[in-house]
Design a protein around this motif. Structure first.
Motif, PDB file in Angstrom:
ATOM      1  N   LEU A  73       0.858  -1.185   0.000  1.00 36.68           N
ATOM      2  CA  LEU A  73       0.000   0.000   0.000  1.00 36.68           C
ATOM      3  C   LEU A  73       0.890   1.229   0.000  1.00 36.68           C
ATOM      4  CD1 LEU A  73      -2.777  -0.987   2.575  1.00 36.68           C
ATOM      5  CD2 LEU A  73      -2.545  -1.606   0.165  1.00 36.68           C
ATOM      6  N   ARG A  74       0.766   2.018  -1.038  1.00 32.80           N
ATOM      7  CA  ARG A  74       1.584   3.217  -1.173  1.00 32.80           C
ATOM      8  C   ARG A  74       0.784   4.247  -1.963  1.00 32.80           C
ATOM      9  NH1 ARG A  74       6.629   1.207  -4.565  1.00 32.80           N
ATOM     10  NH2 ARG A  74       6.366  -0.624  -3.230  1.00 32.80           N
ATOM     11  N   PRO A  75       1.091   5.522  -1.827  1.00 37.57           N
ATOM     12  CA  PRO A  75       0.341   6.543  -2.566  1.00 37.57           C
ATOM     13  C   PRO A  75       0.651   6.495  -4.054  1.00 37.57           C
ATOM     14  CG  PRO A  75       2.148   7.545  -1.356  1.00 37.57           C
ATOM     15  CD  PRO A  75       2.104   6.106  -0.932  1.00 37.57           C
ATOM     16  N   ARG A 112      -8.975   3.608  -6.203  1.00 39.71           N
ATOM     17  CA  ARG A 112      -7.953   2.789  -6.851  1.00 39.71           C
ATOM     18  C   ARG A 112      -7.332   1.819  -5.857  1.00 39.71           C
ATOM     19  NH1 ARG A 112      -2.729   4.751 -10.533  1.00 39.71           N
ATOM     20  NH2 ARG A 112      -1.815   2.668 -10.719  1.00 39.71           N
ATOM     21  N   LEU A 113      -7.125   2.270  -4.637  1.00 37.45           N
ATOM     22  CA  LEU A 113      -6.589   1.388  -3.611  1.00 37.45           C
ATOM     23  C   LEU A 113      -7.493   0.178  -3.431  1.00 37.45           C
ATOM     24  CD1 LEU A 113      -4.238   1.365  -1.396  1.00 37.45           C
ATOM     25  CD2 LEU A 113      -6.040   2.086   0.184  1.00 37.45           C
ATOM     26  N   GLY A 114      -8.807   0.410  -3.367  1.00 36.65           N
ATOM     27  CA  GLY A 114      -9.745  -0.687  -3.185  1.00 36.65           C
ATOM     28  C   GLY A 114      -9.834  -1.599  -4.388  1.00 36.65           C
ATOM     29  N   ALA A 115      -9.670  -1.027  -5.584  1.00 32.47           N
ATOM     30  CA  ALA A 115      -9.719  -1.842  -6.793  1.00 32.47           C
ATOM     31  C   ALA A 115      -8.499  -2.744  -6.899  1.00 32.47           C
ATOM     32  CB  ALA A 115      -9.814  -0.949  -8.024  1.00 32.47           C
ATOM     33  N   GLU A 116      -7.324  -2.227  -6.560  1.00 34.23           N
ATOM     34  CA  GLU A 116      -6.095  -3.003  -6.687  1.00 34.23           C
ATOM     35  C   GLU A 116      -5.829  -3.889  -5.470  1.00 34.23           C
ATOM     36  OE1 GLU A 116      -2.807  -0.524  -7.764  1.00 34.23           O
ATOM     37  OE2 GLU A 116      -3.766   0.153  -9.625  1.00 34.23           O
ATOM     38  N   HIS A 117      -6.386  -3.505  -4.330  1.00 35.08           N
ATOM     39  CA  HIS A 117      -6.199  -4.276  -3.094  1.00 35.08           C
ATOM     40  C   HIS A 117      -7.572  -4.477  -2.443  1.00 35.08           C
ATOM     41  CE1 HIS A 117      -1.841  -3.661  -3.374  1.00 35.08           C
ATOM     42  NE2 HIS A 117      -2.126  -2.412  -3.704  1.00 35.08           N
ATOM     43  N   PRO A 118      -8.420  -5.332  -3.026  1.00 36.16           N
ATOM     44  CA  PRO A 118      -9.807  -5.439  -2.538  1.00 36.16           C
ATOM     45  C   PRO A 118      -9.931  -5.849  -1.087  1.00 36.16           C
ATOM     46  CG  PRO A 118      -9.279  -7.177  -4.125  1.00 36.16           C
ATOM     47  CD  PRO A 118      -8.165  -6.195  -4.187  1.00 36.16           C
ATOM     48  N   ARG A 129     -18.383  -5.169  -1.339  1.00 38.93           N
ATOM     49  CA  ARG A 129     -17.217  -4.343  -1.005  1.00 38.93           C
ATOM     50  C   ARG A 129     -17.426  -2.917  -1.486  1.00 38.93           C
ATOM     51  NH1 ARG A 129     -12.917  -6.910   1.049  1.00 38.93           N
ATOM     52  NH2 ARG A 129     -12.971  -9.186   0.944  1.00 38.93           N
ATOM     53  N   TYR A 130     -16.894  -1.973  -0.720  1.00 39.30           N
ATOM     54  CA  TYR A 130     -16.898  -0.557  -1.091  1.00 39.30           C
ATOM     55  C   TYR A 130     -15.457  -0.173  -1.443  1.00 39.30           C
ATOM     56  CZ  TYR A 130     -21.460  -0.259   1.319  1.00 39.30           C
ATOM     57  OH  TYR A 130     -22.763  -0.424   1.732  1.00 39.30           O
ATOM     58  N   PRO A 131     -15.069  -0.272  -2.697  1.00 39.13           N
ATOM     59  CA  PRO A 131     -13.659  -0.032  -3.033  1.00 39.13           C
ATOM     60  C   PRO A 131     -13.184   1.385  -2.742  1.00 39.13           C
ATOM     61  CG  PRO A 131     -14.993  -0.273  -5.020  1.00 39.13           C
ATOM     62  CD  PRO A 131     -15.856  -0.682  -3.868  1.00 39.13           C
ATOM     63  N   TRP A 132     -14.107   2.334  -2.641  1.00 39.27           N
ATOM     64  CA  TRP A 132     -13.724   3.720  -2.330  1.00 39.27           C
ATOM     65  C   TRP A 132     -13.425   3.918  -0.844  1.00 39.27           C
ATOM     66  CZ3 TRP A 132     -18.598   2.078  -3.775  1.00 39.27           C
ATOM     67  CH2 TRP A 132     -19.581   2.113  -2.776  1.00 39.27           C
ATOM     68  N   ALA A 133     -13.763   2.939  -0.010  1.00 34.82           N
ATOM     69  CA  ALA A 133     -13.719   3.112   1.445  1.00 34.82           C
ATOM     70  C   ALA A 133     -12.746   2.125   2.074  1.00 34.82           C
ATOM     71  CB  ALA A 133     -15.115   2.922   2.039  1.00 34.82           C
ATOM     72  N   PRO A 134     -11.486   2.503   2.295  1.00 28.01           N
ATOM     73  CA  PRO A 134     -10.571   1.606   3.011  1.00 28.01           C
ATOM     74  C   PRO A 134     -11.064   1.386   4.439  1.00 28.01           C
ATOM     75  CG  PRO A 134      -9.385   3.456   1.991  1.00 28.01           C
ATOM     76  CD  PRO A 134     -10.838   3.777   1.919  1.00 28.01           C
ATOM     77  N   CYS A 135     -11.000   0.147   4.904  1.00 28.11           N
ATOM     78  CA  CYS A 135     -11.419  -0.131   6.280  1.00 28.11           C
ATOM     79  C   CYS A 135     -10.311   0.284   7.236  1.00 28.11           C
ATOM     80  CB  CYS A 135     -11.751  -1.607   6.474  1.00 28.11           C
ATOM     81  SG  CYS A 135     -12.148  -1.971   8.204  1.00 28.11           S
ATOM     82  N   ILE A 136     -10.596   1.254   8.071  1.00 27.29           N
ATOM     83  CA  ILE A 136      -9.575   1.820   8.958  1.00 27.29           C
ATOM     84  C   ILE A 136      -9.273   0.930  10.157  1.00 27.29           C
ATOM     85  CG2 ILE A 136     -10.105   4.168   8.229  1.00 27.29           C
ATOM     86  CD1 ILE A 136     -11.533   4.516  10.981  1.00 27.29           C
ATOM     87  N   ALA A 137      -9.972  -0.215  10.274  1.00 25.43           N
ATOM     88  CA  ALA A 137      -9.639  -1.166  11.336  1.00 25.43           C
ATOM     89  C   ALA A 137      -8.509  -2.100  10.928  1.00 25.43           C
ATOM     90  CB  ALA A 137     -10.863  -1.988  11.723  1.00 25.43           C
ATOM     91  N   ARG A 138      -8.201  -2.173   9.650  1.00 26.06           N
ATOM     92  CA  ARG A 138      -7.195  -3.108   9.156  1.00 26.06           C
ATOM     93  C   ARG A 138      -5.791  -2.557   9.417  1.00 26.06           C
ATOM     94  NH1 ARG A 138      -9.507  -7.134   6.703  1.00 26.06           N
ATOM     95  NH2 ARG A 138      -7.464  -7.868   5.959  1.00 26.06           N
ATOM     96  N   PRO A 139      -4.908  -3.331  10.023  1.00 23.01           N
ATOM     97  CA  PRO A 139      -3.582  -2.807  10.381  1.00 23.01           C
ATOM     98  C   PRO A 139      -2.811  -2.231   9.198  1.00 23.01           C
ATOM     99  CG  PRO A 139      -3.979  -4.901  11.483  1.00 23.01           C
ATOM    100  CD  PRO A 139      -5.113  -4.705  10.526  1.00 23.01           C
ATOM    101  N   GLU A 140      -2.871  -2.897   8.040  1.00 28.90           N
ATOM    102  CA  GLU A 140      -2.112  -2.409   6.898  1.00 28.90           C
ATOM    103  C   GLU A 140      -2.668  -1.088   6.371  1.00 28.90           C
ATOM    104  OE1 GLU A 140      -5.177  -5.263   4.981  1.00 28.90           O
ATOM    105  OE2 GLU A 140      -4.255  -4.852   6.942  1.00 28.90           O
ATOM    106  N   VAL A 141      -3.985  -0.913   6.469  1.00 28.66           N
ATOM    107  CA  VAL A 141      -4.603   0.346   6.057  1.00 28.66           C
ATOM    108  C   VAL A 141      -4.212   1.466   7.022  1.00 28.66           C
ATOM    109  CG1 VAL A 141      -6.808   1.560   5.772  1.00 28.66           C
ATOM    110  CG2 VAL A 141      -6.517  -0.740   4.833  1.00 28.66           C
TER     111      VAL A 141
END
Length: 392
Positions: A73-75, A112-118, A129-141
């Protein structure tokens, strides 16, 4: 009362008159996008273009390769402005015009983050899944968002930052060619549609004594009348409790509130660790903790113990301003009333003087104006007149 206008770098890069035009509005500050989501934006005064299509969420500066080396995960860098560092180029022009520049950083909103890293996305009670919405509970996110906050916020010459979407994102999203309004959903139903059931959140619910499968089934039952009829209009936390049941609703909010608060604490701490003393950190926020989106739900007492203040959505009727400013009454910190001044986007620059005075009477001590690059010439003229009369 300090007033800042929002801008994109592409409003300034390639337009030698842009910075002076903004300064002539009578503002002292610009909140300039450093990390932003995908958009299609009008540039009504630019000498070389009329439309900018930002095809995906991106940073508007060159990301640090050492910071992001080896990370999944990178910008994403931008490619739609003809400049190596459009943020820096725009910031230099604005500073030369006598304006202070703060960064504008969008965090948990990235299709794009959600599309490439579902696996990073919010998953609703139906398994969508909501690809526009990263789950902020996930450690990597969380790790990605915290580092993005620090890097994008602390750009050369910036005196502060505003962190948008520093919390939960959910169902509501202006997606390309949206077809989601056939059944209207009030904010209570939208909360249920925004509950996440990814593996991290399932574990979190278990920590609250909930069975995730049973909770998802309860959410689906609560929403069934919406799909069978014409939707719902219920709003407010008590409406959520009535739909889902008070015990279940409160348990979900305990989990989600802890996740959001700890992310906000970590993101602000990372920004401050990277910045010089005195760097101002504000969050775009809503005082209803269950709300999701760009103005993420916060606990008013907590957020002002973490950040230097908040930017609150104040466009609309008096009651809307009272609802967002009221919970902050008497508290110390920056309370920036954010007004849309683009008539075509529902703003009302003609009533800005009156609306800003009303916000000030409720405790607002700064103004934010969205958006100096998108507004028409008549809208900007109305803004300049209002600010002159307000003495801002």
């Amino acid at each position: 009362m300090r007033t800042s206008v929002f801008l994109y770098p592409w409003d300034v890069v390639g337009d030698p008159d842009a910075a002076a035009r903004v300064a002539d509005l009578g503002v002292r500050q610009v909140t300039l996008a450093a990390a932003y989501h995908s958009t299609r934006a009008l540039t009504p005064r630019h000498p070389a273009r009329r439309i900018v299509t930002a095809e995906h969420a991106a940073v508007l500066y060159p990301p640090d390769p050492k910071r992001w080396a080896g990370r999944a995960l990178r910008p994403y860098p931008q490619s739609w402005v003809a400049a190596d560092d459009p943020y820096a180029q725009a910031a230099r022009a604005l500073t030369a015009a006598g304006l202070q520049v703060h960064t504008w950083v969008v965090l948990a909103h990235n299709s794009r983050l959600g599309a490439e890293h579902p696996g990073t996305s919010v998953v609703n009670a139906y398994g969508d899944r909501y690809p526009w919405a990263p789950c902020i509970a996930r450690p990597e996110v969380r790790a990605y968002l915290i580092d993005l906050a620090a890097e994008a916020a602390v750009r050369d010459g910036a005196g502060g930052t505003e962190l948008e979407s520093c919390g939960w994102y959910g169902f509501a999203h202006l997606h390309a060619h949206d077809k989601t309004t056939g059944v209207g959903l009030g904010d209570a139903a939208q909360y249920l549609m925004s509950l996440c059931f990814c593996s991290a959140c399932r574990t979190g619910y278990a920590g609250q004594g909930l069975d995730a499968d049973a909770l998802a089934a309860a959410v689906r039952r609560a929403l069934e009348p919406c799909w069978a009829g014409s939707g719902s209009t219920e709003a407010g936390w008590e409406a959520v409790r009535e739909l889902l049941g008070a015990d279940l609703a409160d348990a979900t909010l305990r989990w989600r509130g802890t996740v959001a608060r700890t992310l906000q604490e970590a993101a602000v701490a990372a920004v401050r660790a990277a910045a010089e003393p005195g760097f101002q950190v504000l969050l775009h926020a809503d005082p209803a903790p269950y709300r999701t989106g760009a103005n993420t739900g916060v606990d008013p007492g907590h957020v002002l113990s973490v950040a230097d203040g908040v930017v609150l959505p104040c466009t609309g009727a008096d009651a809307a301003r009272e609802a967002v400013l009221g919970p902050f009454a008497g508290r110390e910190g920056v309370l920036a009333a954010n007004f849309c001044v683009v008539t075509g986007m529902g703003g009302s620059p003609a009533t800005l003087e009156r609306d800003a005075a009303h916000a000030a009477s409720l405790g607002a001590n700064q103004l934010r104006l969205y958006h100096a690059g998108l507004a028409s010439d008549p809208d900007l003229a109305a803004v300049a007149g209002a600010l002159a009369r307000l003495g801002r």
